[in-house]
Design an enzyme around this catalytic site. Structure first.
Site, PDB file in Angstrom:
ATOM      1  N   HIS A  19     -61.738 107.031  -6.490  1.00 37.63           N
ATOM      2  CA  HIS A  19     -61.517 107.366  -5.144  1.00 37.63           C
ATOM      3  C   HIS A  19     -61.273 106.230  -4.174  1.00 37.63           C
ATOM      4  CE1 HIS A  19     -63.599 111.443  -6.190  1.00 37.63           C
ATOM      5  NE2 HIS A  19     -62.071 111.437  -5.934  1.00 37.63           N
ATOM      6  N   SER A 100     -61.119 114.011  -4.232  1.00 33.87           N
ATOM      7  CA  SER A 100     -59.704 113.580  -3.827  1.00 33.87           C
ATOM      8  C   SER A 100     -58.858 114.629  -2.778  1.00 33.87           C
ATOM      9  CB  SER A 100     -58.904 113.473  -4.946  1.00 33.87           C
ATOM     10  OG  SER A 100     -58.924 114.459  -5.874  1.00 33.87           O
ATOM     11  N   GLU A 118     -55.400 123.801  -9.314  1.00 29.92           N
ATOM     12  CA  GLU A 118     -56.827 123.825  -9.745  1.00 29.92           C
ATOM     13  C   GLU A 118     -56.739 125.190 -10.546  1.00 29.92           C
ATOM     14  OE1 GLU A 118     -59.841 123.964 -11.484  1.00 29.92           O
ATOM     15  OE2 GLU A 118     -59.379 122.343 -10.274  1.00 29.92           O
ATOM     16  N   ASP A 148     -51.959 125.587 -13.967  1.00 26.85           N
ATOM     17  CA  ASP A 148     -52.078 124.397 -14.843  1.00 26.85           C
ATOM     18  C   ASP A 148     -51.225 123.395 -14.030  1.00 26.85           C
ATOM     19  OD1 ASP A 148     -51.739 122.389 -16.589  1.00 26.85           O
ATOM     20  OD2 ASP A 148     -50.959 123.699 -18.266  1.00 26.85           O
ATOM     21  N   GLY A 149     -51.850 122.198 -13.473  1.00 27.46           N
ATOM     22  CA  GLY A 149     -51.226 121.055 -12.933  1.00 27.46           C
ATOM     23  C   GLY A 149     -50.285 120.397 -13.686  1.00 27.46           C
ATOM     24  N   ASP A 169     -55.972 113.512 -12.770  1.00 31.71           N
ATOM     25  CA  ASP A 169     -57.464 113.382 -13.440  1.00 31.71           C
ATOM     26  C   ASP A 169     -58.066 114.497 -13.991  1.00 31.71           C
ATOM     27  OD1 ASP A 169     -57.540 114.499 -11.030  1.00 31.71           O
ATOM     28  OD2 ASP A 169     -59.416 113.612 -10.515  1.00 31.71           O
TER      29      ASP A 169
END
Length: 302
Positions: A19, A100, A118, A148-149, A169
């Protein structure tokens, strides 16, 4: 598949590294008036209560964020990061931790946009609820995709603004996340070669983290920085997180110097034993690694 909750780990040493770098990228984007997009492939709940049962269960923030709050002078990269934590804690007590999405939301200007992925249904619900509490402006600027990112990010690249940052991430609890991360970055660069990409990964006793770092360096993606922070020796049983890495493609030109100043300080501040260390390498071969150094819960912000 859906067992991971970032609330158990919020504010730990890996969050500090990730971060602090993310805040620097966002502030750099804001130096120019042209709008940009922030895209987060694994958004989580967005913001976390460090007094909740989940956060307190492991108490990982005690060896992360809390170690930075003793009132001593901090590097400017960390000062900017702590300013953003302060923004979420009007009473001066660091009980609320911005993930984030929250760091990005607070950086956005009028024409900037935030796109959050998400896949976990419960986390996505909490994320939407948290965003509703931020008012109409947040609702207008932010879109949440329960998807699904890794796959979803492809559909929104390149952003209309042709400026932006992609944060990748995943939890890496599924070992296939390492390969999927590499493939996602490779595919994303074909669509949006000039974008900034910030890839976080854990340092655990597997071969996959080291392979991911080496593979990212070999992508031929132009300018990049690769930072790692180790806080302790690996556990004897092979479990647990002893450090983390951040790989940044098309980083701000100011980031290298900031990390050179900050990483040795973080190593000393967050070290749990004599194996604490940091590394910093880059496409320009101007960085150098540093070795180990030796180093209570004080939740009041400086």
């Amino acid at each position: 598949m859906f067992s991971y909750r970032h609330a158990f780990h919020a504010g730990n040493h890996a969050d500090v590294l990730k971060h602090a770098i993310f805040v620097h990228i966002l502030r750099h984007l804001n130096l120019k008036p042209a709008p940009y997009w922030v895209m987060d492939t694994h958004a989580g709940a967005g913001v976390y209560d460090l007094t909740s049962d989940w956060a307190v269960k492991n108490g990982e923030f005690a060896d992360g964020l809390d170690r930075l709050l003793d009132g001593e002078p901090v590097p400017s990269l960390i000062e900017d990061y702590l300013d953003e934590v302060q923004r979420c804690n009007a009473d001066g007590i660091a009980n609320i931790y911005p993930g984030s999405p929250w760091l990005a939301l607070h950086a956005l200007r009028e024409r900037d946009r935030l796109r959050l992925f998400e896949q976990h249904p419960s986390e996505a619900d909490v994320l939407r609820r948290n965003l509703r509490s931020q008012g109409r402006k947040a609702q207008r600027q932010v879109a949440v995709y329960e998807a699904d990112g890794f796959e979803g990010i492809k559909a929104i690249l390149p952003p209309p603004t042709r400026r932006g940052v992609v944060l990748i991430d995943p939890s890496y609890e599924d070992k296939t996340d390492y390969r999927r991360t590499l493939l996602t970055v490779r595919e994303a660069l074909k669509r949006f070669a000039t974008g900034c990409y910030a890839v976080w990964y854990p340092l655990v006793q597997r071969r996959e983290p080291q392979e991911l770092g080496r593979s990212l360096e070999r992508l031929g993606c132009g300018d990049w920085l690769h930072a790692t922070l180790t806080v302790c020796k690996p556990a004897a049983d092979g479990h647990g997180l002893h450090g983390s890495g951040m790989f940044v493609i098309n980083p701000p030109w100011t980031l290298h110097a900031q990390l050179q100043q900050t990483l040795p300080w973080l190593r000393d501040k967050l070290a749990l034993d004599e194996r604490a260390a940091w590394t910093l390498t880059g496409s320009q071969d101007t960085a150098a690694p540093a070795g180990p150094a030796h180093t209570k819960r004080n939740a009041r912000l400086p």
